[in-house]
Write a protein that holds these residues in place. Structure first.
Motif, mmCIF file in Angstrom:
data_model
loop_
_atom_site.group_PDB
_atom_site.id
_atom_site.type_symbol
_atom_site.label_atom_id
_atom_site.label_comp_id
_atom_site.label_asym_id
_atom_site.label_seq_id
_atom_site.Cartn_x
_atom_site.Cartn_y
_atom_site.Cartn_z
ATOM 1 N N ARG A 176 -10.128 -41.042 4.481
ATOM 2 C CA ARG A 176 -9.057 -40.348 3.779
ATOM 3 C C ARG A 176 -9.396 -40.278 2.294
ATOM 4 N NH1 ARG A 176 -5.207 -37.596 6.904
ATOM 5 N NH2 ARG A 176 -4.735 -38.816 8.775
ATOM 6 N N TYR A 177 -9.102 -39.145 1.673
ATOM 7 C CA TYR A 177 -9.391 -38.997 0.252
ATOM 8 C C TYR A 177 -8.426 -37.975 -0.345
ATOM 9 C CZ TYR A 177 -11.862 -34.680 1.514
ATOM 10 O OH TYR A 177 -12.178 -33.429 1.977
ATOM 11 N N ARG A 178 -8.376 -37.929 -1.653
ATOM 12 C CA ARG A 178 -7.509 -36.988 -2.343
ATOM 13 C C ARG A 178 -8.279 -35.710 -2.681
ATOM 14 N NH1 ARG A 178 -2.461 -37.557 -1.465
ATOM 15 N NH2 ARG A 178 -1.887 -36.545 -3.449
ATOM 16 N N SER A 179 -7.566 -34.602 -2.641
ATOM 17 C CA SER A 179 -8.151 -33.329 -3.027
ATOM 18 C C SER A 179 -8.543 -33.351 -4.499
ATOM 19 C CB SER A 179 -7.143 -32.200 -2.775
ATOM 20 O OG SER A 179 -5.971 -32.409 -3.552
ATOM 21 N N ALA A 180 -9.377 -32.398 -4.890
ATOM 22 C CA ALA A 180 -9.830 -32.348 -6.281
ATOM 23 C C ALA A 180 -8.662 -32.177 -7.239
ATOM 24 C CB ALA A 180 -10.841 -31.211 -6.455
ATOM 25 N N CYS A 181 -7.621 -31.470 -6.806
ATOM 26 C CA CYS A 181 -6.450 -31.280 -7.664
ATOM 27 C C CYS A 181 -5.543 -32.495 -7.684
ATOM 28 C CB CYS A 181 -5.655 -30.057 -7.204
ATOM 29 S SG CYS A 181 -4.968 -30.211 -5.534
ATOM 30 N N GLY A 182 -5.778 -33.457 -6.785
ATOM 31 C CA GLY A 182 -4.996 -34.675 -6.745
ATOM 32 C C GLY A 182 -3.680 -34.562 -5.995
ATOM 33 N N TYR B 22 -11.934 -25.109 -2.077
ATOM 34 C CA TYR B 22 -12.506 -26.014 -1.070
ATOM 35 C C TYR B 22 -13.781 -26.682 -1.601
ATOM 36 C CZ TYR B 22 -9.739 -22.953 2.063
ATOM 37 O OH TYR B 22 -8.769 -22.202 2.668
ATOM 38 N N ALA B 23 -14.594 -25.924 -2.326
ATOM 39 C CA ALA B 23 -15.839 -26.484 -2.864
ATOM 40 C C ALA B 23 -15.559 -27.649 -3.804
ATOM 41 C CB ALA B 23 -16.630 -25.394 -3.586
ATOM 42 N N GLN B 24 -14.544 -27.515 -4.620
ATOM 43 C CA GLN B 24 -14.162 -28.618 -5.504
ATOM 44 C C GLN B 24 -13.711 -29.833 -4.689
ATOM 45 O OE1 GLN B 24 -14.599 -28.852 -8.660
ATOM 46 N NE2 GLN B 24 -14.550 -26.824 -9.597
ATOM 47 N N ASP B 25 -12.983 -29.586 -3.596
ATOM 48 C CA ASP B 25 -12.593 -30.692 -2.714
ATOM 49 C C ASP B 25 -13.816 -31.401 -2.145
ATOM 50 O OD1 ASP B 25 -9.876 -30.175 -3.062
ATOM 51 O OD2 ASP B 25 -9.703 -28.994 -1.224
ATOM 52 N N MET B 26 -14.838 -30.631 -1.787
ATOM 53 C CA MET B 26 -16.047 -31.222 -1.211
ATOM 54 C C MET B 26 -16.773 -32.091 -2.233
ATOM 55 S SD MET B 26 -16.010 -30.376 1.936
ATOM 56 C CE MET B 26 -14.277 -30.761 1.646
ATOM 57 N N GLN C 271 -10.973 -29.153 6.088
ATOM 58 C CA GLN C 271 -10.560 -28.549 4.825
ATOM 59 C C GLN C 271 -9.030 -28.570 4.708
ATOM 60 O OE1 GLN C 271 -12.863 -27.935 2.646
ATOM 61 N NE2 GLN C 271 -14.535 -28.247 4.108
ATOM 62 N N ARG C 272 -8.544 -28.495 3.483
ATOM 63 C CA ARG C 272 -7.093 -28.495 3.284
ATOM 64 C C ARG C 272 -6.455 -27.432 4.188
ATOM 65 N NH1 ARG C 272 -5.686 -27.113 -2.770
ATOM 66 N NH2 ARG C 272 -7.258 -28.722 -3.209
#
Length: 293
Positions: A7-13, A83-87, A63-64
Protein backbone atom coordinates in the motif's frame (compact mmCIF):
# COMPACT_ATOMS: atom_id res chain seq x y z
CA UNK A 1 3.36 -17.06 -7.18
CA UNK A 2 3.06 -15.49 -3.77
CA UNK A 3 3.18 -11.72 -3.60
CA UNK A 4 3.03 -9.07 -0.92
CA UNK A 5 0.28 -6.47 -1.20
CA UNK A 6 1.99 -3.09 -0.95
CA UNK A 7 0.00 0.00 0.00
CA UNK A 8 1.27 3.48 -0.81
CA UNK A 9 0.07 7.03 -1.30
CA UNK A 10 -0.47 8.62 -4.69
CA UNK A 11 1.93 11.31 -5.85
CA UNK A 12 -0.67 13.95 -4.99
CA UNK A 13 -1.00 12.50 -1.49
CA UNK A 14 -4.80 12.17 -1.69
CA UNK A 15 -5.32 8.52 -2.61
CA UNK A 16 -4.54 5.11 -1.16
CA UNK A 17 -3.09 2.94 -3.92
CA UNK A 18 -2.13 -0.74 -4.11
CA UNK A 19 0.48 -2.85 -5.88
CA UNK A 20 1.48 -6.49 -5.95
CA UNK A 21 5.13 -7.07 -5.07
CA UNK A 22 6.45 -10.47 -6.21
CA UNK A 23 9.90 -11.10 -4.69
CA UNK A 24 12.84 -12.49 -6.62
CA UNK A 25 14.55 -15.64 -5.39
CA UNK A 26 18.03 -14.10 -5.52
CA UNK A 27 19.40 -10.74 -4.48
CA UNK A 28 20.37 -8.48 -7.36
CA UNK A 29 17.70 -9.76 -9.74
CA UNK A 30 16.32 -7.00 -11.98
CA UNK A 31 13.22 -5.05 -10.92
CA UNK A 32 10.34 -5.05 -13.41
CA UNK A 33 7.45 -2.58 -13.23
CA UNK A 34 4.39 -3.98 -15.01
CA UNK A 35 1.70 -1.42 -15.90
CA UNK A 36 -1.75 -2.44 -17.13
CA UNK A 37 -4.10 -0.92 -19.68
CA UNK A 38 -7.04 1.45 -19.38
CA UNK A 39 -9.72 -0.86 -17.96
CA UNK A 40 -7.49 -3.52 -16.44
CA UNK A 41 -5.69 -3.96 -13.11
CA UNK A 42 -2.73 -5.84 -11.63
CA UNK A 43 -4.44 -9.20 -12.20
CA UNK A 44 -3.98 -8.65 -15.93
CA UNK A 45 -0.34 -9.71 -15.52
CA UNK A 46 -1.02 -12.96 -13.66
CA UNK A 47 -0.36 -15.06 -16.80
CA UNK A 48 3.00 -13.33 -17.45
CA UNK A 49 3.90 -13.44 -13.75
CA UNK A 50 3.55 -17.22 -13.90
CA UNK A 51 6.55 -17.22 -16.27
CA UNK A 52 8.68 -14.48 -14.70
CA UNK A 53 8.06 -14.61 -10.93
CA UNK A 54 11.07 -15.70 -8.92
CA UNK A 55 13.60 -14.85 -11.62
CA UNK A 56 12.76 -11.15 -11.27
CA UNK A 57 11.16 -8.86 -8.75
CA UNK A 58 7.79 -7.94 -10.20
CA UNK A 59 6.07 -4.73 -9.08
CA UNK A 60 2.52 -4.75 -10.44
CA UNK A 61 0.33 -1.77 -9.47
CA UNK A 62 -3.38 -1.11 -9.66
CA UNK A 63 -3.59 2.37 -11.14
CA UNK A 64 -5.82 4.86 -9.34
CA UNK A 65 -9.46 3.96 -9.92
CA UNK A 66 -8.69 0.28 -10.62
CA UNK A 67 -8.48 -2.94 -8.63
CA UNK A 68 -7.69 -2.32 -4.98
CA UNK A 69 -6.62 1.29 -5.52
CA UNK A 70 -8.87 4.14 -4.42
CA UNK A 71 -11.14 5.84 -6.93
CA UNK A 72 -10.27 9.45 -7.64
CA UNK A 73 -13.07 11.95 -6.81
CA UNK A 74 -11.58 14.17 -9.53
CA UNK A 75 -12.01 12.20 -12.80
CA UNK A 76 -9.91 14.77 -14.65
CA UNK A 77 -6.90 13.15 -12.92
CA UNK A 78 -7.38 9.88 -14.80
CA UNK A 79 -4.53 10.62 -17.23
CA UNK A 80 -1.20 8.95 -18.15
CA UNK A 81 0.89 11.87 -16.88
CA UNK A 82 -0.80 11.62 -13.47
CA UNK A 83 -0.42 7.84 -13.39
CA UNK A 84 3.27 8.24 -14.27
CA UNK A 85 3.79 10.45 -11.24
CA UNK A 86 2.09 7.78 -9.11
CA UNK A 87 4.50 5.18 -10.49
CA UNK A 88 7.49 7.30 -9.57
CA UNK A 89 6.08 7.68 -6.05
CA UNK A 90 5.63 3.90 -5.87
CA UNK A 91 9.21 3.16 -6.95
CA UNK A 92 10.65 5.85 -4.69
CA UNK A 93 8.80 4.39 -1.73
CA UNK A 94 10.20 0.94 -2.50
CA UNK A 95 13.72 2.29 -2.97
CA UNK A 96 13.84 1.22 -6.63
CA UNK A 97 16.12 3.43 -8.74
CA UNK A 98 16.37 1.27 -11.87
CA UNK A 99 13.71 -0.94 -13.46
CA UNK A 100 12.55 -2.39 -16.74
CA UNK A 101 9.19 -0.86 -17.64
CA UNK A 102 6.61 -3.22 -19.14
CA UNK A 103 3.42 -1.53 -20.30
CA UNK A 104 0.26 -2.84 -21.91
CA UNK A 105 -1.60 -0.23 -23.97
CA UNK A 106 -2.05 2.74 -21.57
CA UNK A 107 0.79 1.31 -19.47
CA UNK A 108 3.11 1.81 -22.44
CA UNK A 109 2.07 5.45 -22.72
CA UNK A 110 2.90 5.80 -19.04
CA UNK A 111 6.33 4.27 -19.62
CA UNK A 112 7.12 6.91 -22.24
CA UNK A 113 5.97 9.70 -19.92
CA UNK A 114 8.03 8.26 -17.05
CA UNK A 115 11.11 8.21 -19.27
CA UNK A 116 10.59 11.88 -20.12
CA UNK A 117 10.31 12.71 -16.41
CA UNK A 118 13.18 10.53 -15.22
CA UNK A 119 15.34 9.25 -18.09
CA UNK A 120 17.83 7.48 -15.83
CA UNK A 121 15.16 5.15 -14.43
CA UNK A 122 14.48 2.63 -17.19
CA UNK A 123 16.79 -0.30 -17.85
CA UNK A 124 14.61 -1.23 -20.83
CA UNK A 125 11.08 -1.10 -22.21
CA UNK A 126 8.53 -3.69 -23.27
CA UNK A 127 5.57 -2.14 -25.11
CA UNK A 128 2.55 -4.43 -25.41
CA UNK A 129 0.48 -3.40 -28.43
CA UNK A 130 1.11 0.30 -28.06
CA UNK A 131 3.23 2.87 -29.86
CA UNK A 132 3.45 6.55 -30.79
CA UNK A 133 0.55 6.33 -33.28
CA UNK A 134 -2.84 5.01 -32.15
CA UNK A 135 -5.24 3.83 -34.84
CA UNK A 136 -8.52 5.81 -34.71
CA UNK A 137 -10.48 2.57 -35.22
CA UNK A 138 -9.08 1.09 -32.03
CA UNK A 139 -9.68 4.29 -30.08
CA UNK A 140 -13.28 4.39 -31.29
CA UNK A 141 -13.83 0.78 -30.22
CA UNK A 142 -12.46 1.50 -26.75
CA UNK A 143 -14.62 4.62 -26.46
CA UNK A 144 -17.60 2.42 -27.26
CA UNK A 145 -17.32 0.18 -24.22
CA UNK A 146 -15.24 1.86 -21.50
CA UNK A 147 -17.32 3.12 -18.59
CA UNK A 148 -20.31 0.85 -19.27
CA UNK A 149 -20.37 -0.15 -15.61
CA UNK A 150 -23.54 -2.19 -15.38
CA UNK A 151 -23.66 -4.91 -12.75
CA UNK A 152 -23.71 -8.54 -13.89
CA UNK A 153 -25.62 -11.28 -12.09
CA UNK A 154 -22.89 -13.96 -12.17
CA UNK A 155 -19.40 -14.80 -13.30
CA UNK A 156 -20.90 -16.57 -16.31
CA UNK A 157 -22.63 -13.33 -17.34
CA UNK A 158 -19.36 -11.44 -16.76
CA UNK A 159 -17.53 -13.89 -19.02
CA UNK A 160 -20.20 -13.41 -21.70
CA UNK A 161 -19.85 -9.63 -21.40
CA UNK A 162 -16.05 -9.84 -21.75
CA UNK A 163 -16.52 -12.03 -24.80
CA UNK A 164 -18.97 -9.58 -26.37
CA UNK A 165 -16.47 -6.75 -26.02
CA UNK A 166 -13.26 -8.62 -26.88
CA UNK A 167 -14.21 -11.53 -29.15
CA UNK A 168 -12.56 -10.04 -32.23
CA UNK A 169 -9.25 -9.76 -30.37
CA UNK A 170 -9.25 -13.38 -29.17
CA UNK A 171 -11.02 -15.50 -31.80
CA UNK A 172 -9.60 -18.76 -30.43
CA UNK A 173 -10.78 -18.29 -26.83
CA UNK A 174 -13.14 -20.88 -25.37
CA UNK A 175 -15.48 -20.71 -22.39
CA UNK A 176 -12.76 -21.35 -19.80
CA UNK A 177 -10.57 -18.64 -21.32
CA UNK A 178 -13.36 -16.06 -21.11
CA UNK A 179 -14.12 -17.00 -17.51
CA UNK A 180 -10.43 -16.54 -16.60
CA UNK A 181 -10.43 -13.23 -18.48
CA UNK A 182 -13.47 -12.07 -16.51
CA UNK A 183 -11.95 -13.06 -13.16
CA UNK A 184 -8.89 -10.92 -13.92
CA UNK A 185 -10.96 -7.98 -15.15
CA UNK A 186 -13.92 -7.96 -12.76
CA UNK A 187 -14.65 -8.13 -9.04
CA UNK A 188 -17.35 -9.87 -7.02
CA UNK A 189 -19.55 -7.59 -4.94
CA UNK A 190 -20.84 -8.27 -1.42
CA UNK A 191 -24.24 -9.36 -2.78
CA UNK A 192 -22.69 -11.89 -5.17
CA UNK A 193 -23.08 -9.75 -8.29
CA UNK A 194 -20.08 -8.94 -10.47
CA UNK A 195 -18.78 -5.58 -11.71
CA UNK A 196 -15.82 -4.46 -13.77
CA UNK A 197 -12.95 -3.62 -11.41
CA UNK A 198 -12.59 0.03 -12.33
CA UNK A 199 -14.23 3.38 -11.70
CA UNK A 200 -16.65 4.06 -14.59
CA UNK A 201 -15.48 7.69 -14.45
CA UNK A 202 -12.23 6.72 -16.21
CA UNK A 203 -14.32 6.95 -19.39
CA UNK A 204 -14.46 10.73 -19.08
CA UNK A 205 -10.88 10.94 -20.31
CA UNK A 206 -11.91 9.06 -23.48
CA UNK A 207 -14.62 11.50 -24.51
CA UNK A 208 -14.27 13.60 -27.66
CA UNK A 209 -12.08 13.36 -30.75
CA UNK A 210 -8.85 13.83 -28.77
CA UNK A 211 -9.02 11.70 -25.60
CA UNK A 212 -7.29 13.15 -22.54
CA UNK A 213 -5.81 9.70 -21.92
CA UNK A 214 -3.65 10.05 -25.06
CA UNK A 215 -1.07 12.84 -25.47
CA UNK A 216 -1.61 14.64 -28.82
CA UNK A 217 1.80 13.79 -30.33
CA UNK A 218 3.71 10.81 -29.00
CA UNK A 219 6.69 10.79 -31.37
CA UNK A 220 8.67 13.29 -29.26
CA UNK A 221 8.24 10.99 -26.26
CA UNK A 222 9.31 8.00 -28.36
CA UNK A 223 12.42 9.80 -29.59
CA UNK A 224 13.44 10.44 -25.97
CA UNK A 225 13.92 6.70 -25.48
CA UNK A 226 17.14 7.24 -27.46
CA UNK A 227 19.43 4.20 -27.08
CA UNK A 228 17.44 2.27 -24.45
CA UNK A 229 16.67 -1.40 -25.20
CA UNK A 230 13.11 -1.82 -26.52
CA UNK A 231 10.86 -4.77 -27.27
CA UNK A 232 7.50 -4.27 -28.97
CA UNK A 233 4.83 -6.97 -28.79
CA UNK A 234 2.03 -6.58 -31.32
CA UNK A 235 -1.13 -8.58 -31.76
CA UNK A 236 -1.41 -9.53 -35.43
CA UNK A 237 -5.12 -8.56 -35.34
CA UNK A 238 -4.55 -5.31 -33.45
CA UNK A 239 -6.78 -2.37 -34.34
CA UNK A 240 -4.71 0.06 -32.23
CA UNK A 241 -1.07 -0.53 -33.26
CA UNK A 242 -0.31 -1.02 -36.95
CA UNK A 243 2.59 -2.98 -38.39
CA UNK A 244 3.64 0.20 -40.19
CA UNK A 245 3.94 2.08 -36.91
CA UNK A 246 6.14 -0.69 -35.52
CA UNK A 247 8.42 -0.40 -38.55
CA UNK A 248 8.71 3.36 -38.05
CA UNK A 249 9.41 2.85 -34.35
CA UNK A 250 12.32 0.61 -35.32
CA UNK A 251 13.64 3.09 -37.88
CA UNK A 252 13.59 5.99 -35.42
CA UNK A 253 15.21 4.12 -32.53
CA UNK A 254 18.99 4.19 -32.11
CA UNK A 255 19.33 1.45 -29.52
CA UNK A 256 18.58 -2.27 -29.39
CA UNK A 257 15.12 -2.91 -30.85
CA UNK A 258 13.15 -6.10 -31.23
CA UNK A 259 9.56 -6.77 -32.23
CA UNK A 260 7.35 -9.83 -32.13
CA UNK A 261 3.90 -10.36 -33.60
CA UNK A 262 1.45 -12.69 -31.87
CA UNK A 263 -0.70 -14.55 -34.42
CA UNK A 264 -4.51 -14.54 -34.16
CA UNK A 265 -4.56 -12.05 -31.28
CA UNK A 266 -5.74 -8.44 -31.31
CA UNK A 267 -5.49 -5.66 -28.74
CA UNK A 268 -3.83 -6.55 -26.52
CA UNK A 269 -1.94 -9.86 -26.16
CA UNK A 270 -2.34 -11.55 -22.78
CA UNK A 271 1.47 -12.13 -22.75
CA UNK A 272 1.15 -15.83 -22.02
CA UNK A 273 1.26 -16.63 -25.75
CA UNK A 274 4.35 -18.65 -26.69
CA UNK A 275 5.82 -16.01 -29.08
CA UNK A 276 5.34 -13.27 -26.48
CA UNK A 277 6.80 -15.27 -23.60
CA UNK A 278 9.80 -16.34 -25.67
CA UNK A 279 10.49 -12.78 -26.86
CA UNK A 280 10.11 -11.22 -23.41
CA UNK A 281 12.28 -13.88 -21.76
CA UNK A 282 15.03 -13.43 -24.35
CA UNK A 283 14.84 -9.63 -24.14
CA UNK A 284 15.14 -9.61 -20.36
CA UNK A 285 17.97 -12.13 -20.40
CA UNK A 286 19.98 -10.24 -23.02
CA UNK A 287 19.14 -6.59 -22.34
CA UNK A 288 18.26 -6.36 -18.62
CA UNK A 289 21.07 -8.18 -16.84
CA UNK A 290 21.18 -8.97 -13.15
CA UNK A 291 23.27 -6.85 -10.79
CA UNK A 292 24.49 -9.94 -8.93
CA UNK A 293 28.23 -10.03 -8.50
Amino acid sequence: MDYRLHRYRSACGRLDLAARDYPAREAGAPDLLLMHGLTRNSADFEPLAAHLAGRYRLIVPDQRGRGLSQWDPEPSQYRPDVYAQDMLALLDGLGVTRACLIGTSMGGLMAMVMNALRPELAAGFVFNDIGPVLDPAGLARIQGYVGAGRTMASWQEAAARCRAVNAAAFPDFGGADWLSFARRTCRENADGTVSFAYDPAISQGMDGDTPQTVPPDLWPLWDLLDAAPVLVVRGALSDLLSAGTVREMAQRHAGPFAAVEVPRVGHAPILDELPAVAAISAFLREQVPSSRT
